[in-house]
Write an enzyme that holds these catalytic residues in place. Structure first.
Site, PDB file in Angstrom:
ATOM      1  N   TYR A 119       0.833  -1.217   0.000  1.00 41.98           N
ATOM      2  CA  TYR A 119       0.000   0.000   0.000  1.00 41.98           C
ATOM      3  C   TYR A 119       0.861   1.258   0.000  1.00 41.98           C
ATOM      4  CZ  TYR A 119      -4.335  -2.509   0.185  1.00 41.98           C
ATOM      5  OH  TYR A 119      -5.394  -3.312  -0.172  1.00 41.98           O
ATOM      6  N   GLN A 152     -15.281   2.971  -6.746  1.00 43.76           N
ATOM      7  CA  GLN A 152     -14.618   1.815  -6.139  1.00 43.76           C
ATOM      8  C   GLN A 152     -13.145   2.140  -5.903  1.00 43.76           C
ATOM      9  OE1 GLN A 152     -16.038  -2.068  -8.209  1.00 43.76           O
ATOM     10  NE2 GLN A 152     -16.165  -0.458  -9.745  1.00 43.76           N
ATOM     11  N   VAL A 210      -9.704   3.869  -4.649  1.00 47.58           N
ATOM     12  CA  VAL A 210      -9.231   4.318  -3.322  1.00 47.58           C
ATOM     13  C   VAL A 210      -8.195   5.433  -3.484  1.00 47.58           C
ATOM     14  CG1 VAL A 210      -9.695   2.082  -2.255  1.00 47.58           C
ATOM     15  CG2 VAL A 210      -7.448   2.489  -3.276  1.00 47.58           C
ATOM     16  N   ASP A 211      -8.061   5.970  -4.738  1.00 53.92           N
ATOM     17  CA  ASP A 211      -6.988   6.931  -5.016  1.00 53.92           C
ATOM     18  C   ASP A 211      -7.360   8.384  -4.718  1.00 53.92           C
ATOM     19  OD1 ASP A 211      -7.650   6.282  -8.544  1.00 53.92           O
ATOM     20  OD2 ASP A 211      -8.625   7.736  -7.228  1.00 53.92           O
ATOM     21  N   HIS A 226     -14.928   1.785  -1.300  1.00 54.95           N
ATOM     22  CA  HIS A 226     -13.855   0.913  -0.827  1.00 54.95           C
ATOM     23  C   HIS A 226     -12.803   1.661  -0.024  1.00 54.95           C
ATOM     24  CE1 HIS A 226     -14.990  -1.980  -4.319  1.00 54.95           C
ATOM     25  NE2 HIS A 226     -15.820  -2.047  -3.313  1.00 54.95           N
ATOM     26  N   CYS A 237      -0.526   2.536  16.286  1.00 53.44           N
ATOM     27  CA  CYS A 237      -1.539   3.513  16.692  1.00 53.44           C
ATOM     28  C   CYS A 237      -1.029   4.311  17.897  1.00 53.44           C
ATOM     29  CB  CYS A 237      -2.817   2.746  17.067  1.00 53.44           C
ATOM     30  SG  CYS A 237      -4.069   3.714  17.903  1.00 53.44           S
ATOM     31  N   THR A 285     -15.008   0.203 -15.199  1.00 49.18           N
ATOM     32  CA  THR A 285     -14.996  -0.885 -14.224  1.00 49.18           C
ATOM     33  C   THR A 285     -15.325  -2.198 -14.917  1.00 49.18           C
ATOM     34  OG1 THR A 285     -15.928  -1.758 -12.160  1.00 49.18           O
ATOM     35  CG2 THR A 285     -17.396  -0.380 -13.499  1.00 49.18           C
ATOM     36  N   SER A 286     -14.602  -3.237 -14.504  1.00 50.51           N
ATOM     37  CA  SER A 286     -14.796  -4.562 -15.116  1.00 50.51           C
ATOM     38  C   SER A 286     -16.062  -5.222 -14.576  1.00 50.51           C
ATOM     39  CB  SER A 286     -13.585  -5.449 -14.812  1.00 50.51           C
ATOM     40  OG  SER A 286     -13.401  -5.532 -13.397  1.00 50.51           O
TER      41      SER A 286
HETATM   42  C1  BV8 Z   1     -17.965  -8.309   0.675  1.00 43.77           C
HETATM   43  C2  BV8 Z   1      -9.944  -1.760  -2.026  1.00 43.77           C
HETATM   44  C3  BV8 Z   1     -18.825  -9.761   2.221  1.00 43.77           C
HETATM   45  C4  BV8 Z   1      -8.661  -2.421  -1.688  1.00 43.77           C
HETATM   46  C5  BV8 Z   1     -11.195  -3.416  -3.302  1.00 43.77           C
HETATM   47  C6  BV8 Z   1     -16.530 -15.417  -4.434  1.00 43.77           C
HETATM   48  C7  BV8 Z   1     -15.425 -15.761  -3.668  1.00 43.77           C
HETATM   49  C8  BV8 Z   1     -14.886 -14.877  -2.722  1.00 43.77           C
HETATM   50  C9  BV8 Z   1     -15.452 -13.636  -2.509  1.00 43.77           C
HETATM   51  C10 BV8 Z   1     -16.542 -13.322  -3.287  1.00 43.77           C
HETATM   52  C11 BV8 Z   1     -17.087 -14.171  -4.226  1.00 43.77           C
HETATM   53  N1  BV8 Z   1     -18.145 -13.537  -4.818  1.00 43.77           N
HETATM   54  C12 BV8 Z   1     -18.280 -12.319  -4.288  1.00 43.77           C
HETATM   55  C13 BV8 Z   1     -17.323 -12.197  -3.327  1.00 43.77           C
HETATM   56  C14 BV8 Z   1     -17.129 -11.072  -2.517  1.00 43.77           C
HETATM   57  C15 BV8 Z   1     -15.978 -10.203  -3.010  1.00 43.77           C
HETATM   58  C16 BV8 Z   1     -15.875 -10.145  -4.511  1.00 43.77           C
HETATM   59  O1  BV8 Z   1     -16.647  -9.454  -5.162  1.00 43.77           O
HETATM   60  N2  BV8 Z   1     -14.888 -10.888  -5.080  1.00 43.77           N
HETATM   61  C17 BV8 Z   1     -14.697 -10.885  -6.520  1.00 43.77           C
HETATM   62  C18 BV8 Z   1     -13.205 -11.040  -6.831  1.00 43.77           C
HETATM   63  C19 BV8 Z   1     -15.528 -12.022  -7.105  1.00 43.77           C
HETATM   64  N3  BV8 Z   1     -16.342  -8.894  -2.515  1.00 43.77           N
HETATM   65  C20 BV8 Z   1     -15.924  -8.553  -1.299  1.00 43.77           C
HETATM   66  O2  BV8 Z   1     -15.200  -9.239  -0.609  1.00 43.77           O
HETATM   67  C21 BV8 Z   1     -16.465  -7.228  -0.788  1.00 43.77           C
HETATM   68  N4  BV8 Z   1     -16.984  -7.449   0.499  1.00 43.77           N
HETATM   69  O3  BV8 Z   1     -18.579  -8.848  -0.196  1.00 43.77           O
HETATM   70  O4  BV8 Z   1     -18.162  -8.548   1.968  1.00 43.77           O
HETATM   71  C22 BV8 Z   1     -19.405  -9.590   3.517  1.00 43.77           C
HETATM   72  C23 BV8 Z   1     -20.780  -9.435   3.605  1.00 43.77           C
HETATM   73  C24 BV8 Z   1     -21.325  -9.315   4.841  1.00 43.77           C
HETATM   74  C25 BV8 Z   1     -20.497  -9.303   5.971  1.00 43.77           C
HETATM   75  C26 BV8 Z   1     -19.120  -9.436   5.857  1.00 43.77           C
HETATM   76  C27 BV8 Z   1     -18.554  -9.566   4.623  1.00 43.77           C
HETATM   77  C28 BV8 Z   1     -15.342  -6.215  -0.690  1.00 43.77           C
HETATM   78  C29 BV8 Z   1     -14.869  -5.868  -2.062  1.00 43.77           C
HETATM   79  C30 BV8 Z   1     -13.907  -4.689  -1.975  1.00 43.77           C
HETATM   80  C31 BV8 Z   1     -12.504  -5.175  -2.176  1.00 43.77           C
HETATM   81  N5  BV8 Z   1     -11.610  -3.995  -2.203  1.00 43.77           N
HETATM   82  N6  BV8 Z   1     -10.440  -2.301  -3.285  1.00 43.77           N
HETATM   83  C32 BV8 Z   1      -7.565  -2.034  -2.624  1.00 43.77           C
HETATM   84  O5  BV8 Z   1      -7.820  -1.280  -3.601  1.00 43.77           O
HETATM   85  O6  BV8 Z   1      -6.442  -2.482  -2.389  1.00 43.77           O
HETATM   86  S1  BV8 Z   1     -11.668  -4.048  -4.789  1.00 43.77           S
HETATM   87  C33 BV8 Z   1     -10.658  -3.416  -6.001  1.00 43.77           C
HETATM   88  O7  BV8 Z   1     -10.811  -4.284  -7.103  1.00 43.77           O
HETATM   89  C34 BV8 Z   1     -11.090  -2.084  -6.518  1.00 43.77           C
HETATM   90  O8  BV8 Z   1     -11.532  -1.227  -5.510  1.00 43.77           O
HETATM   91  C35 BV8 Z   1     -12.187  -2.424  -7.483  1.00 43.77           C
HETATM   92  O9  BV8 Z   1     -13.415  -2.529  -6.844  1.00 43.77           O
HETATM   93  C36 BV8 Z   1     -11.781  -3.773  -7.944  1.00 43.77           C
HETATM   94  C37 BV8 Z   1     -11.151  -3.680  -9.311  1.00 43.77           C
HETATM   95  O10 BV8 Z   1     -12.198  -3.505 -10.183  1.00 43.77           O
HETATM   96  P1  BV8 Z   1     -12.155  -2.301 -11.221  1.00 43.77           P
HETATM   97  O11 BV8 Z   1     -12.117  -1.017 -10.501  1.00 43.77           O
HETATM   98  O12 BV8 Z   1     -13.253  -2.544 -12.156  1.00 43.77           O
HETATM   99  O13 BV8 Z   1     -10.753  -2.436 -11.943  1.00 43.77           O
HETATM  100  P2  BV8 Z   1     -10.334  -3.545 -12.986  1.00 43.77           P
HETATM  101  O14 BV8 Z   1      -8.860  -3.450 -13.133  1.00 43.77           O
HETATM  102  O15 BV8 Z   1     -10.963  -4.846 -12.623  1.00 43.77           O
HETATM  103  O16 BV8 Z   1     -11.039  -3.085 -14.344  1.00 43.77           O
HETATM  104  C38 BV8 Z   1     -10.661  -1.889 -14.968  1.00 43.77           C
HETATM  105  C39 BV8 Z   1     -11.678  -1.660 -16.072  1.00 43.77           C
HETATM  106  O17 BV8 Z   1     -11.397  -0.416 -16.670  1.00 43.77           O
HETATM  107  C40 BV8 Z   1     -11.617  -2.706 -17.170  1.00 43.77           C
HETATM  108  O18 BV8 Z   1     -12.930  -3.060 -17.537  1.00 43.77           O
HETATM  109  C41 BV8 Z   1     -10.920  -1.975 -18.318  1.00 43.77           C
HETATM  110  O19 BV8 Z   1     -11.385  -2.394 -19.585  1.00 43.77           O
HETATM  111  C42 BV8 Z   1     -11.349  -0.548 -18.067  1.00 43.77           C
HETATM  112  N7  BV8 Z   1     -10.414   0.482 -18.512  1.00 43.77           N
HETATM  113  C43 BV8 Z   1      -9.056   0.482 -18.439  1.00 43.77           C
HETATM  114  N8  BV8 Z   1      -8.578   1.665 -18.901  1.00 43.77           N
HETATM  115  C44 BV8 Z   1      -9.662   2.416 -19.241  1.00 43.77           C
HETATM  116  C45 BV8 Z   1     -10.833   1.673 -19.006  1.00 43.77           C
HETATM  117  N9  BV8 Z   1     -12.066   2.146 -19.261  1.00 43.77           N
HETATM  118  C46 BV8 Z   1     -12.155   3.402 -19.758  1.00 43.77           C
HETATM  119  N10 BV8 Z   1     -11.075   4.177 -20.022  1.00 43.77           N
HETATM  120  C47 BV8 Z   1      -9.832   3.724 -19.776  1.00 43.77           C
HETATM  121  N11 BV8 Z   1      -8.772   4.512 -20.033  1.00 43.77           N
HETATM  122 ZN    ZN Z   2      -5.562   1.963  18.170  1.00 45.66          ZN
END
Ligand code: BV8
Ligand code: ZN
Length: 256
Positions: free
Chosen positions: A68, A102, A104-105, A130, A157, A198-199
């Site tokens: 990070y 989504q 965090v930047d 996020h 902390c 977003t994907s």
């Molecule tokens: C929750 C912060 C539950 C951290 C992030 C199956 C198994 C295990 C888990 C799960 C599962 N199914 C669902 C889940 C839950 C899981 C999940 O969704 N997993 C996925 C992998 C399937 N979700 C969670 O765990 C969430 N919490 O569900 O809690 C719960 C419920 C009750 C009680 C307790 C718990 C938490 C999810 C948040 C995770 N944190 N970020 C950090 O950043 O380090 S996620 C992180 O990845 C980002 O924040 C973002 O959300 C994600 C990446 O996605 P994108 O932003 O879309 O980026 P990506 O690279 O994928 O795509 C880029 C896109 O842009 C592409 O489409 C590309 O074509 C396009 N692009 C590129 N350049 C351009 C462009 N478009 C236009 N112009 C350009 N120039």
């Molecule tokens: Zn503390």
């Protein structure tokens, strides 16, 4: 100059309520790698999902903290791009605009701060689903801070001595309740929902455009390539958000 369908221009010009969901793609033209291809150099051997989790932090807090710290350094070096500014301009033009990210930047907030120089600039909510990489949180007492003492190891902390962690939502962690509730409300109440760079894989954020669609919103997707949302979207504007969004704003609000 991209030609946009007249119906899209009209529906945006008349919309009272618009919501936009953004992902890493909207920051790509600022020079930040997207989440999927973020792993370069020494981080190649890790998958983001294996670093962005409480288990990873428990297993190797220093590795996660350093990942990070490297990303925070990169974020400090970059600026919002034309796509961020176009969304901020949209926030100024639309009576009720909600920006849901989504990312965090913190680049949407930076763009809004820059544009808000005019007193008449309409303020709109920026929902960071996020969290934000510029803030830290104590893994013991939950204290949040945007400044801390670096000591070469995982910082502690000041209040309770617990290990500090980035104030972001990791996989398996719940999203901040108020932001998520506000995002769902905005998705359900809007006339137009934009999904940008977003994907559409990570839940529950990825469900928001579908919630909007189910409530009758016009869904517009801006992406380089199709995603699981594309076939449901009313309009798919293929291209770079930093190019498509400014052109769309100029087409809808020529005085912009
Ligand atoms: C929750 C912060 C539950 C951290 C992030 C199956 C198994 C295990 C888990 C799960 C599962 N199914 C669902 C889940 C839950 C899981 C999940 O969704 N997993 C996925 C992998 C399937 N979700 C969670 O765990 C969430 N919490 O569900 O809690 C719960 C419920 C009750 C009680 C307790 C718990 C938490 C999810 C948040 C995770 N944190 N970020 C950090 O950043 O380090 S996620 C992180 O990845 C980002 O924040 C973002 O959300 C994600 C990446 O996605 P994108 O932003 O879309 O980026 P990506 O690279 O994928 O795509 C880029 C896109 O842009 C592409 O489409 C590309 O074509 C396009 N692009 C590129 N350049 C351009 C462009 N478009 C236009 N112009 C350009 N120039
Ligand atoms: Zn503390």
């Amino acid at each position: 100059m991209t030609e946009f369908p007249d119906i899209l221009i009209r529906v945006l010009r008349q919309a009272e309520r618009v919501a936009a969901l953004t992902g890493a793609g909207v920051s790509q033209e600022s020079g930040l790698r997207t989440f999927r291809d973020a792993q370069t150099g020494l981080w190649q051997q890790y998958k983001p999902e294996d670093l962005a989790s409480p288990e990873a932090f428990t297993r190797d807090p220093k590795l996660v903290w350093d990942w990070y710290a490297m990303r925070r350094e990169k974020v400090r070096e970059v600026q919002p791009n034309a796509g961020h500014y176009a969304l901020a301009e949209m926030g100024h033009r639309v009576p009720h605009f909600t920006l849901i990210t989504q990312n965090v930047d913190g680049l949407h907030r930076k763009a809004e701060q820059t544009l808000k120089v005019s007193k008449t600039f309409r303020v709109y909510p920026i929902l960071e689903l996020h969290g934000n990489i510029q803030r830290v949180r104590c893994s013991e007492c939950g204290m949040v801070a945007d400044a801390w003492e670096e000591n070469g190891d995982v910082p502690r902390c000041a209040g309770c001595g617990g290990m500090l962690r980035p104030d972001v939502v990791w996989f398996g962690e719940s999203l901040p309740r108020s932001e998520l509730e506000a995002a769902v409300e905005a998705a359900r109440g809007c006339q137009v929902f934009l999904s940008v760079g977003t994907s559409g894989i990570v839940q529950p954020a990825a469900a928001l455009p579908f919630a909007a669609k189910n409530k009758g919103a016009v869904v517009v997707e801006v992406n380089l390539e199709p995603t699981p949302l594309t076939e449901k979207a009313d309009f798919f504007l293929q291209g770079k958000s930093g190019e498509v969004l400014p052109e769309l704003v100029r087409a809808v609000w020529p005085q912009a």
